[in-house]
Enzyme design. Structure first.
Site, PDB file in Angstrom:
ATOM      1  N   GLY A 107       0.800  -1.220   0.000  1.00 21.20           N
ATOM      2  CA  GLY A 107       0.000   0.000   0.000  1.00 21.20           C
ATOM      3  C   GLY A 107       0.828   1.264   0.000  1.00 21.20           C
ATOM      4  N   HIS A 131     -31.556  17.624  -8.272  1.00 23.38           N
ATOM      5  CA  HIS A 131     -31.835  18.742  -7.363  1.00 23.38           C
ATOM      6  C   HIS A 131     -32.418  18.204  -6.069  1.00 23.38           C
ATOM      7  CE1 HIS A 131     -33.140  22.729  -6.053  1.00 23.38           C
ATOM      8  NE2 HIS A 131     -34.321  22.174  -5.746  1.00 23.38           N
TER       9      HIS A 131
END
Length: 452
Positions: free
Chosen positions: A40, A431
């Site tokens: 990682g 929205h």
């Protein structure tokens, strides 16, 4: 000593390296990946992931602490933070992801070798861990060794002088913290500790914070830092630290801890790159559009190749190199790579900045005119679109606002797909959301914004 042979050897198991290993394994390439740390790399272990965990914890603590001061009618007893427990939670996330990356590489058939790597020649690498040694020979080698924090001679790491790595491991909240460097790392972590109750001072040598960005984007961040009680000293240089005091050319700053975040350097020392006499681009390894170095069969990806030093750039390069080794016809042709500062508010840039490309204009839409921003009590920030006058092509998108990083994929997708103002303005946006502001910015550029 044991000898290992493979087709592809990757030095470094950070985002670029492990993605390269996974993709190569999927393509049936005999792959070995080497790293002395956990899979990682910096991003997963001591960078992107742990810092975002602490940012989240600090945000939650700050919201609860100031709940009674907000207009929502919420009151709670005074909370406390157990930073050691918070860090343990952060570490558990890192551990889960370490395990996940290891499992994905194993599933793809890539072999992980733990240890420090050093080139013997262009086809051979010696890996050491304690008394154990491996000589690994490969047809192709990828340098994915990443980067490390820059250390200042006047402020060497150790004791109260911290790099980002040590700051992410603190188990007690310091009473005071001086942050040397007002870039994204310093501001992200400085904001964390300010929200946890630390008295924070930022010392930045340039004339404004986040100096790689224009003040149109950084102003909301600066205003928020002021709200949080963070002292920002711009045009200031650190001179040294002694007896709990950071000396600067603008005066003294009392600090229990000093966080130094003045940039990152490529990790090229110690891996024997000098043995190969690779062409350099300053301190970085020079590459072409195939991530090929000046030596045939040796590639380089990620931070070791220079800016932008971003995990997702390294990942895309790693995937591409794996496909090249597999014989696929691919090359680096990315038009835009989003960059995110996880400050408060967040900043996202993608593609061209204002005035960076000739024949472009810039249009913005403020969150003060966005209903969703109002309902979250965070109206600070804006959307900004850079577009070409000749054909209305969108060549750059920037934004600053709470949680705006989650819209970054839309920015890069629009630019990569060659969207123009009409494409975005004609696309139905849900929205109420902050994303409507991107549509509104494009509508405004066309001369008929609806909500401003």
């Amino acid at each position: 000593m044991s000898d290992i042979e493979c087709k592809l050897l990757i030095i470094g198991a950070g985002p670029g390296g492990y993605v390269c290993a996974i993709r190569a394994g999927q393509l049936g390439i005999d792959t070995v990946i080497v790293d002395e740390g956990e899979p990682g790399g910096t991003c997963l272990n001591v960078g992107c992931i742990p810092s975002k965990a602490l940012i989240h914890a600090a945000d939650e603590f700050y919201k609860i602490t100031h709940a009674s001061q907000r207009p929502l009618g919420i009151s709670v007893p005074q909370p406390k933070i157990d930073l050691a427990k918070t860090v343990a939670w952060k570490d558990s996330i890192v551990k889960r992801l370490n395990t996940g990356v290891s499992g994905l590489m194993k599933k793809a058939g890539a072999r992980f070798v733990s240890g420090s790597a050093r080139f013997v020649d262009g086809k051979t690498v010696l890996v050491r861990k304690g008394d154990e040694e491996h000589s690994i020979s490969a047809e192709f080698i990828v340098i994915a060794s990443g980067s490390a924090p820059v250390e200042l001679p006047i402020l060497p790491f150790g004791g109260p002088i911290l790099s980002s790595t040590e700051a992410l491991a603190l188990t007690e909240v310091p009473d005071s913290l001086a942050v040397v460097g007002g870039g994204y790392i310093g501001l992200e972590l400085g904001t964390v500790f300010a929200k946890l109750g630390t008295e924070v001072t930022v010392v930045e040598a340039e004339d404004h914070i986040l100096p790689l960005y224009d003040t149109g984007l950084t102003r909301p961040v600066a205003e928020r830092l002021d709200e949080l009680g963070v002292t920002v000293m711009t045009g200031a240089r650190a001179l040294g630290f002694e007896d709990g005091t950071l000396q600067t050319d603008q005066g003294e700053v009392a600090a229990d801890k000093v966080l130094v975040t003045v940039g990152r350097r490529p990790r090229t020392v110690g891996i024997g790159i000098e043995e190969l006499a690779l062409t350099q681009d300053g301190p970085f390894v020079k590459i072409d559009r195939y991530c090929q170095t000046s030596m045939r069969g040796i590639y380089a990806i990620g931070d070791v190749t220079g800016e932008p030093m971003l995990a997702h750039r390294a990942m895309a390069q790693g995937e591409m190199v794996a496909e090249l080794v597999a014989g696929h016809s691919v090359e680096w042709d990315k038009r835009a790579i989003p960059a995110v500062c996880f400050t408060d508010p967040e900043v996202v840039t993608c593609g061209a900045l204002p005035d960076e490309v000739e024949g472009t204009k810039t249009t913005l839409f403020p969150f003060q005119a966005n209903g969703r921003a109002m309902t979250t009590e965070r109206e600070d920030g804006l959307f900004r679109v850079v577009w070409r006058e000749s054909d209305h092509a969108v060549v750059g998108i920037q934004a600053v606002g709470e949680g705006i990083s989650e819209l970054s994929a839309a920015f890069s997708l629009a630019i990569e797909m060659g969207a123009c103002l009409e494409d975005i303005s004609a696309t139905v946006h849900a929205h109420p959301t902050r994303s409507e502001s991107l549509q509104e910015a494009c509508l405004r550029a066309l001369g008929h914004a609806l909500h401003i």
